[in-house]
Design a protein around this motif. Sequence first.
Motif, PDB file in Angstrom:
ATOM      1  N   VAL A  67       0.805  -1.244   0.000  1.00 44.78           N
ATOM      2  CA  VAL A  67       0.000   0.000   0.000  1.00 44.78           C
ATOM      3  C   VAL A  67       0.831   1.283   0.000  1.00 44.78           C
ATOM      4  O   VAL A  67       0.272   2.366   0.087  1.00 44.78           O
ATOM      5  CB  VAL A  67      -0.977   0.063   1.203  1.00 44.78           C
ATOM      6  CG1 VAL A  67      -1.933  -1.120   1.193  1.00 44.78           C
ATOM      7  CG2 VAL A  67      -0.233   0.166   2.528  1.00 44.78           C
ATOM      8  N   HIS A  68       2.150   1.160  -0.101  1.00 47.13           N
ATOM      9  CA  HIS A  68       2.970   2.356   0.151  1.00 47.13           C
ATOM     10  C   HIS A  68       2.640   3.537  -0.770  1.00 47.13           C
ATOM     11  O   HIS A  68       2.776   4.684  -0.390  1.00 47.13           O
ATOM     12  CB  HIS A  68       4.475   2.016   0.091  1.00 47.13           C
ATOM     13  CG  HIS A  68       5.008   1.895  -1.294  1.00 47.13           C
ATOM     14  ND1 HIS A  68       4.844   0.761  -2.055  1.00 47.13           N
ATOM     15  CD2 HIS A  68       5.683   2.765  -2.080  1.00 47.13           C
ATOM     16  CE1 HIS A  68       5.395   0.943  -3.246  1.00 47.13           C
ATOM     17  NE2 HIS A  68       5.915   2.153  -3.282  1.00 47.13           N
ATOM     18  N   ASP A  69       2.150   3.247  -1.999  1.00 46.73           N
ATOM     19  CA  ASP A  69       1.808   4.331  -2.934  1.00 46.73           C
ATOM     20  C   ASP A  69       0.300   4.549  -3.023  1.00 46.73           C
ATOM     21  O   ASP A  69      -0.206   4.994  -4.065  1.00 46.73           O
ATOM     22  CB  ASP A  69       2.370   4.020  -4.331  1.00 46.73           C
ATOM     23  CG  ASP A  69       3.837   4.418  -4.464  1.00 46.73           C
ATOM     24  OD1 ASP A  69       4.278   5.340  -3.755  1.00 46.73           O
ATOM     25  OD2 ASP A  69       4.537   3.801  -5.287  1.00 46.73           O
ATOM     26  N   LEU A  70      -0.406   4.273  -1.958  1.00 47.90           N
ATOM     27  CA  LEU A  70      -1.872   4.342  -1.933  1.00 47.90           C
ATOM     28  C   LEU A  70      -2.444   5.622  -2.550  1.00 47.90           C
ATOM     29  O   LEU A  70      -3.425   5.587  -3.281  1.00 47.90           O
ATOM     30  CB  LEU A  70      -2.345   4.212  -0.473  1.00 47.90           C
ATOM     31  CG  LEU A  70      -3.852   4.259  -0.230  1.00 47.90           C
ATOM     32  CD1 LEU A  70      -4.546   3.065  -0.871  1.00 47.90           C
ATOM     33  CD2 LEU A  70      -4.148   4.288   1.274  1.00 47.90           C
ATOM     34  N   VAL A 124      14.276   0.047  -1.343  1.00 51.01           N
ATOM     35  CA  VAL A 124      13.902  -0.826  -2.468  1.00 51.01           C
ATOM     36  C   VAL A 124      12.835  -0.234  -3.390  1.00 51.01           C
ATOM     37  O   VAL A 124      12.682  -0.703  -4.522  1.00 51.01           O
ATOM     38  CB  VAL A 124      13.444  -2.228  -1.988  1.00 51.01           C
ATOM     39  CG1 VAL A 124      14.519  -2.881  -1.151  1.00 51.01           C
ATOM     40  CG2 VAL A 124      12.110  -2.180  -1.269  1.00 51.01           C
ATOM     41  N   ASP A 125      12.114   0.760  -2.940  1.00 53.55           N
ATOM     42  CA  ASP A 125      11.019   1.323  -3.739  1.00 53.55           C
ATOM     43  C   ASP A 125      11.501   1.752  -5.131  1.00 53.55           C
ATOM     44  O   ASP A 125      11.031   1.257  -6.158  1.00 53.55           O
ATOM     45  CB  ASP A 125      10.411   2.502  -2.955  1.00 53.55           C
ATOM     46  CG  ASP A 125       9.320   3.220  -3.712  1.00 53.55           C
ATOM     47  OD1 ASP A 125       8.705   2.615  -4.599  1.00 53.55           O
ATOM     48  OD2 ASP A 125       9.073   4.409  -3.410  1.00 53.55           O
ATOM     49  N   GLU A 126      12.463   2.655  -5.188  1.00 53.76           N
ATOM     50  CA  GLU A 126      12.991   3.133  -6.472  1.00 53.76           C
ATOM     51  C   GLU A 126      13.730   2.007  -7.210  1.00 53.76           C
ATOM     52  O   GLU A 126      13.683   1.910  -8.428  1.00 53.76           O
ATOM     53  CB  GLU A 126      13.970   4.292  -6.238  1.00 53.76           C
ATOM     54  CG  GLU A 126      13.319   5.561  -5.740  1.00 53.76           C
ATOM     55  CD  GLU A 126      12.710   6.389  -6.871  1.00 53.76           C
ATOM     56  OE1 GLU A 126      13.407   6.681  -7.837  1.00 53.76           O
ATOM     57  OE2 GLU A 126      11.524   6.717  -6.767  1.00 53.76           O
TER      58      GLU A 126
HETATM   59 FE   LIG Z   1       6.624   3.321  -4.964  1.00 55.63          FE
END
Ligand SMILES: [Fe+2]
Length: 204
Positions: A67-70, A124-126
Motif C-alpha cells: 500500500v505504500h503508494d496508496l 527498495v522502492d525506487e
Molecule cells: Fe513506490
Amino acid sequence: MCLDAQVNILLVMETHTPTRQEAFELFCRYNSNESLIKHALAVEAVMRHMARKHGEEEEKWGIIGLVHDLDWERFPDEHCRKSPELLREAGWPDEYVHAVASHGWGICSDVEPVSVLEKTLYAVDELTGLVVTSALVRPSKSIMDMEAGSVKKKWKDKRFAAGVNREVIEKGAALLGVDLTQLITDTILGMRTVAREIGLEGNP
Ligand SMILES: [Fe+2]
Ligand SMILES: [Fe+2]
C-alpha cells in the motif's frame, strides 16, 4: 448525536491489524493503473523477501509494501501526505501509517525512515523500477535469469530509466548498512517470486 452514530465513530477510530486482502482492496479502491499495481506487487514481494531474510514479520512488511503508494493515482500532488489520512480513516495502526509516509523522505515527506522495515522500504522502492527496466531491455525480457550485474551496468547511465533516483537507492543502502550489489540481488530475488504477476517471466 444518537448512540448508533457514536458507536460508528468509535468503530472507525479503533485501529486493527489489516489483512493482506484488506490492503489489496484498499489499494485498488484508489488505484487502477496497471503499472502502478505491478509496482505495488513488486515492492510487496521484495518486502516479504527481506522480512523472511531478517526473521521479521512477513505479513506486516508485505502489506506495507503493497500500500505504500496508496495516494499516488488520485492525489499525486499530496503523495505521502494523503496516504496517512486514508490509512487512519481505515483504522490502520500508527506503525503502518508512519512507514508508508516515510518512503518519500526528503522528496514528498519529512518523515524519516527509522525502523529496519522503513529503511528497507525506502531503499527498495525506487530500485524495483530500475530492476524492471533492466529486465525489459534483456533479450529474454525475464527477471528469472537476471543478476545484479545487469542493473549495475545501467547505474551511471542517467538516460536509462531516467525517472529512477539512484541517489535515493544509495542513501537507502547506506541507511541499512548494506552493500549495493547485495541490495540489488535481494530485490531481484524478491521480485522473482511474482515474476508472472508483474510481467517479467520472459518470452514464452
Ligand atoms: Fe513506490
Ligand atoms: Fe511513492
